[in-house]
Design a protein around this motif. Sequence first.
Motif, PDB file in Angstrom:
ATOM      1  N   ILE A  28       0.863  -1.190   0.000  1.00  0.00           N
ATOM      2  CA  ILE A  28       0.000   0.000   0.000  1.00  0.00           C
ATOM      3  C   ILE A  28       0.896   1.236   0.000  1.00  0.00           C
ATOM      4  CG2 ILE A  28      -1.781   1.271   1.267  1.00  0.00           C
ATOM      5  CD1 ILE A  28      -2.756  -1.368   2.428  1.00  0.00           C
ATOM      6  N   ILE A  29       0.700   2.113  -0.980  1.00  0.00           N
ATOM      7  CA  ILE A  29       1.529   3.323  -1.005  1.00  0.00           C
ATOM      8  C   ILE A  29       0.729   4.516  -0.485  1.00  0.00           C
ATOM      9  CG2 ILE A  29       3.140   2.587  -2.805  1.00  0.00           C
ATOM     10  CD1 ILE A  29       1.593   4.299  -4.784  1.00  0.00           C
ATOM     11  N   VAL A  30       1.436   5.408   0.184  1.00  0.00           N
ATOM     12  CA  VAL A  30       0.819   6.597   0.763  1.00  0.00           C
ATOM     13  C   VAL A  30       1.412   7.808   0.047  1.00  0.00           C
ATOM     14  CG1 VAL A  30       0.322   7.839   2.902  1.00  0.00           C
ATOM     15  CG2 VAL A  30       0.622   5.366   2.950  1.00  0.00           C
ATOM     16  N   ASP A  61      10.106   5.222   2.971  1.00  0.00           N
ATOM     17  CA  ASP A  61      10.329   4.446   4.198  1.00  0.00           C
ATOM     18  C   ASP A  61       9.324   3.301   4.180  1.00  0.00           C
ATOM     19  OD1 ASP A  61      12.387   5.913   5.373  1.00  0.00           O
ATOM     20  OD2 ASP A  61      10.981   7.356   6.256  1.00  0.00           O
ATOM     21  N   PHE A  62       9.809   2.111   4.477  1.00  0.00           N
ATOM     22  CA  PHE A  62       8.913   0.952   4.509  1.00  0.00           C
ATOM     23  C   PHE A  62       8.514   0.675   5.947  1.00  0.00           C
ATOM     24  CE2 PHE A  62      11.913   0.216   1.049  1.00  0.00           C
ATOM     25  CZ  PHE A  62      11.035   0.121  -0.015  1.00  0.00           C
ATOM     26  N   VAL A  78       3.515  -0.960   4.107  1.00  0.00           N
ATOM     27  CA  VAL A  78       3.163   0.426   3.801  1.00  0.00           C
ATOM     28  C   VAL A  78       4.390   1.148   3.262  1.00  0.00           C
ATOM     29  CG1 VAL A  78       2.153   2.544   4.701  1.00  0.00           C
ATOM     30  CG2 VAL A  78       1.496   0.365   5.711  1.00  0.00           C
ATOM     31  N   TRP A  79       4.236   1.733   2.102  1.00  0.00           N
ATOM     32  CA  TRP A  79       5.315   2.528   1.499  1.00  0.00           C
ATOM     33  C   TRP A  79       5.012   3.993   1.782  1.00  0.00           C
ATOM     34  CZ3 TRP A  79       8.497   1.028  -3.224  1.00  0.00           C
ATOM     35  CH2 TRP A  79       8.691  -0.357  -3.269  1.00  0.00           C
ATOM     36  N   HIS A  94       9.290   2.983  -8.733  1.00  0.00           N
ATOM     37  CA  HIS A  94       9.253   1.913  -7.718  1.00  0.00           C
ATOM     38  C   HIS A  94       7.985   1.997  -6.861  1.00  0.00           C
ATOM     39  CE1 HIS A  94      13.382   0.797  -8.622  1.00  0.00           C
ATOM     40  NE2 HIS A  94      13.637   2.086  -8.652  1.00  0.00           N
ATOM     41  N   TYR A  95       7.553   3.231  -6.612  1.00  0.00           N
ATOM     42  CA  TYR A  95       6.340   3.388  -5.801  1.00  0.00           C
ATOM     43  C   TYR A  95       5.171   2.616  -6.419  1.00  0.00           C
ATOM     44  CZ  TYR A  95       8.414   7.690  -3.712  1.00  0.00           C
ATOM     45  OH  TYR A  95       9.193   8.616  -3.076  1.00  0.00           O
TER      46      TYR A  95
END
Length: 223
Positions: A28-30, A61-62, A78-79, A94-95
Amino acid sequence: MVLERRRTPSPKLHLSLSLSIQTRIFKIIVIGDSNVGKTCLTFRFTGGSFPDKTEATIGVDFREKAVEIEGETIKVQVWDTAGQERFRKSMVEHYYRNVHAVVFVYDVTKMTSFRNLQTWIEECNGHRVSASVPRVLVGNKCDLVDQIQVPSNMALKFADSHNMLLFETSAKDPRESQNVDSIFMSLACRLKAQKSLLYRDVEREDGRVRLTQETETKSNCPC
Ligand SMILES: Nc1nc2c(ncn2[C@@H]2O[C@H](COP(=O)(O)OP(=O)(O)OP(=O)(O)O)[C@@H](O)[C@H]2O)c(=O)[nH]1
Ligand SMILES: [Mg+2]
């Protein structure tokens, strides 16, 4: 004297056991402007607290949290991405690669962060993120009640028009921590109910971690 001979698993058996372990991971990316609270929200979800101090995120940051949904343990990865262009430009590809869900964040006390959502959505669409990838909208910093600039009805209208759920919350206010959890848990529940999600094959033989595409069965997740 009788010596007891203890049976230890052969290295071969050990290897095949570890190969069979598969942990499902949801990426999941933020995404959102710098300073809207992406790091604090992800920290609240994965660590259960509000960080004393944050600095602008560089690259990504992971953070990972194992959650249990209907008896299955799932890793929510979470990315936490960088909002500042100079800290993100080399990472953008990459995101979005193999992303399972997207969380768009704005700051309820900053209208520009809300207006910029359109640009973030365009960037996401421009990276071939499928329409089946769930997206949610998060208005953060609701604890700053006297400074709110983005009215709820405006945000709701925007969320509706982009087929997103809206969460208005605060990473800072501990009373909101369940609400923050529900952002990620609602996505995890939706993802669990979908097909074709990634599994992680842990290949201990050569120490590499390989991601493979698998087909998942349906679930009756209540979310
Ligand atoms: N009052 C209040 N402040 C918050 C909240 N969430 C974050 N902040 C503050 O907002 C500032 C920015 O938070 P970050 O989480 O670092 O912002 P970010 O979106 O990760 O920023 P970048 O990494 O630069 O993209 C910090 O000073 C936080 O303490 C909140 O819910 N309420
Ligand atoms: Mg950050």
